[in-house]
Scaffold this motif. Structure first.
Motif, PDB file in Angstrom:
ATOM      1  N   GLN A  33       0.813  -1.138  -0.040  1.00  0.00           N
ATOM      2  CA  GLN A  33       0.175  -0.090   0.052  1.00  0.00           C
ATOM      3  C   GLN A  33       0.768   1.159  -0.024  1.00  0.00           C
ATOM      4  N   VAL A  34       1.857   1.359   0.775  1.00  0.00           N
ATOM      5  CA  VAL A  34       2.911   2.441   0.901  1.00  0.00           C
ATOM      6  C   VAL A  34       3.414   2.667  -0.514  1.00  0.00           C
ATOM      7  N   ARG A  35       3.791   1.406  -1.179  1.00  0.00           N
ATOM      8  CA  ARG A  35       4.175   1.606  -2.714  1.00  0.00           C
ATOM      9  C   ARG A  35       3.338   2.416  -3.606  1.00  0.00           C
ATOM     10  N   VAL A  36       2.033   1.737  -3.526  1.00  0.00           N
ATOM     11  CA  VAL A  36       0.788   2.403  -4.488  1.00  0.00           C
ATOM     12  C   VAL A  36       0.948   3.475  -4.183  1.00  0.00           C
ATOM     13  N   ILE A  37       0.689   4.207  -2.796  1.00  0.00           N
ATOM     14  CA  ILE A  37       0.597   5.470  -2.572  1.00  0.00           C
ATOM     15  C   ILE A  37       1.676   6.407  -3.008  1.00  0.00           C
ATOM     16  N   PHE A  38       3.102   6.086  -2.739  1.00  0.00           N
ATOM     17  CA  PHE A  38       4.153   6.675  -3.274  1.00  0.00           C
ATOM     18  C   PHE A  38       4.038   6.879  -4.843  1.00  0.00           C
ATOM     19  N   ASN A  39       3.957   5.856  -5.609  1.00  0.00           N
ATOM     20  CA  ASN A  39       3.857   5.729  -7.052  1.00  0.00           C
ATOM     21  C   ASN A  39       2.716   6.741  -7.554  1.00  0.00           C
ATOM     22  N   GLN A  40       1.602   6.576  -6.866  1.00  0.00           N
ATOM     23  CA  GLN A  40       0.469   7.595  -7.349  1.00  0.00           C
ATOM     24  C   GLN A  40       1.014   9.054  -7.108  1.00  0.00           C
ATOM     25  N   TRP A  41       1.563   9.275  -5.894  1.00  0.00           N
ATOM     26  CA  TRP A  41       2.118  10.731  -5.623  1.00  0.00           C
ATOM     27  C   TRP A  41       3.218  11.346  -6.681  1.00  0.00           C
ATOM     28  N   ILE A  42       4.238  10.196  -7.042  1.00  0.00           N
ATOM     29  CA  ILE A  42       5.007  10.741  -8.298  1.00  0.00           C
ATOM     30  C   ILE A  42       4.346  10.957  -9.613  1.00  0.00           C
ATOM     31  N   ASP A  43       3.369   9.991  -9.802  1.00  0.00           N
ATOM     32  CA  ASP A  43       2.610  10.374 -11.186  1.00  0.00           C
ATOM     33  C   ASP A  43       1.909  11.343 -11.055  1.00  0.00           C
ATOM     34  N   GLN A  44       1.411  11.892 -10.049  1.00  0.00           N
ATOM     35  CA  GLN A  44       0.346  13.005  -9.974  1.00  0.00           C
ATOM     36  C   GLN A  44       1.255  14.222  -9.810  1.00  0.00           C
ATOM     37  N   ASN A  45       2.336  14.358  -9.191  1.00  0.00           N
ATOM     38  CA  ASN A  45       3.010  15.628  -8.715  1.00  0.00           C
ATOM     39  C   ASN A  45       4.453  15.750  -9.387  1.00  0.00           C
ATOM     40  N   LEU A  46       4.968  14.883  -9.993  1.00  0.00           N
ATOM     41  CA  LEU A  46       6.380  15.032 -10.621  1.00  0.00           C
ATOM     42  C   LEU A  46       6.238  15.304 -12.134  1.00  0.00           C
ATOM     43  N   SER A  47       7.194  16.278 -12.507  1.00  0.00           N
ATOM     44  CA  SER A  47       7.425  16.486 -13.995  1.00  0.00           C
ATOM     45  C   SER A  47       8.409  15.240 -14.314  1.00  0.00           C
ATOM     46  N   LYS A  48       8.575  15.048 -15.579  1.00  0.00           N
ATOM     47  CA  LYS A  48       9.648  14.199 -15.897  1.00  0.00           C
ATOM     48  C   LYS A  48      11.048  14.710 -15.446  1.00  0.00           C
ATOM     49  N   ASP A  49      11.211  15.692 -15.486  1.00  0.00           N
ATOM     50  CA  ASP A  49      12.984  16.134 -15.063  1.00  0.00           C
ATOM     51  C   ASP A  49      12.859  15.918 -13.628  1.00  0.00           C
ATOM     52  N   ASP A  50      11.602  16.254 -12.854  1.00  0.00           N
ATOM     53  CA  ASP A  50      11.678  15.773 -11.456  1.00  0.00           C
ATOM     54  C   ASP A  50      11.915  14.395 -11.222  1.00  0.00           C
ATOM     55  N   ARG A  51      11.456  13.726 -11.915  1.00  0.00           N
ATOM     56  CA  ARG A  51      11.289  12.140 -11.689  1.00  0.00           C
ATOM     57  C   ARG A  51      12.907  11.677 -11.922  1.00  0.00           C
ATOM     58  N   ARG A  52      13.451  12.201 -12.855  1.00  0.00           N
ATOM     59  CA  ARG A  52      14.609  11.797 -13.466  1.00  0.00           C
ATOM     60  C   ARG A  52      15.844  12.310 -12.378  1.00  0.00           C
ATOM     61  N   PHE A  53      15.414  13.742 -11.661  1.00  0.00           N
ATOM     62  CA  PHE A  53      16.345  13.914 -10.726  1.00  0.00           C
ATOM     63  C   PHE A  53      16.280  13.112  -9.464  1.00  0.00           C
ATOM     64  N   LEU A  54      14.759  12.617  -9.100  1.00  0.00           N
ATOM     65  CA  LEU A  54      14.659  11.645  -7.959  1.00  0.00           C
ATOM     66  C   LEU A  54      15.289  10.540  -8.160  1.00  0.00           C
ATOM     67  N   GLU A  55      15.416   9.870  -9.319  1.00  0.00           N
ATOM     68  CA  GLU A  55      16.157   8.670  -9.664  1.00  0.00           C
ATOM     69  C   GLU A  55      17.530   8.882  -9.471  1.00  0.00           C
ATOM     70  N   ASP A  56      18.157   9.952  -9.980  1.00  0.00           N
ATOM     71  CA  ASP A  56      19.656  10.286  -9.954  1.00  0.00           C
ATOM     72  C   ASP A  56      19.965  10.382  -8.542  1.00  0.00           C
ATOM     73  N   GLU A  57      19.119  11.016  -7.713  1.00  0.00           N
ATOM     74  CA  GLU A  57      19.462  11.210  -6.568  1.00  0.00           C
ATOM     75  C   GLU A  57      19.350  10.043  -5.337  1.00  0.00           C
ATOM     76  N   THR A  58      18.291   9.338  -5.951  1.00  0.00           N
ATOM     77  CA  THR A  58      18.371   7.831  -5.315  1.00  0.00           C
ATOM     78  C   THR A  58      19.216   6.979  -5.374  1.00  0.00           C
ATOM     79  N   GLU A  59      19.962   6.969  -6.668  1.00  0.00           N
ATOM     80  CA  GLU A  59      21.075   6.187  -7.062  1.00  0.00           C
ATOM     81  C   GLU A  59      22.323   6.695  -6.343  1.00  0.00           C
TER      82      GLU A  59
END
Length: 72
Positions: A33-59
């Motif tokens: 459920q946490v994973r679903v909520i998190f992924n929905q938040w990403i889909d609804q709130n982050l631009s492609k650039d923001d998603r890329r930034f999130l992935e880079d920082e996570t790495e």
């Protein structure tokens, strides 16, 4: 617990109760459920650039954690 796969997270009790209820209604585990909520938040709130930034920082965080573990 396998700490390379799982982490513990503290949440307020009222949030926990709602999370458990949501997970039960949707027939998921709490972590699912946490994973679903998190992924929905990403889909609804982050631009492609923001998603890329999130992935880079996570790495970077993952790499630092691996280095910290190797140094132990």
């Amino acid at each position: 617990m396998d700490t390379t796969k799982w982490r513990q997270v503290l949440v307020p009790v009222d949030v926990y109760h709602r999370l458990v209820t949501m997970a039960h209604i949707e027939e998921r585990t709490i972590s699912g459920q946490v994973r679903v909520i998190f992924n929905q938040w990403i889909d609804q709130n982050l631009s492609k650039d923001d998603r890329r930034f999130l992935e880079d920082e996570t790495e970077l965080v993952i790499q630092k954690e691996k280095e910290r573990r190797a140094a132990l």
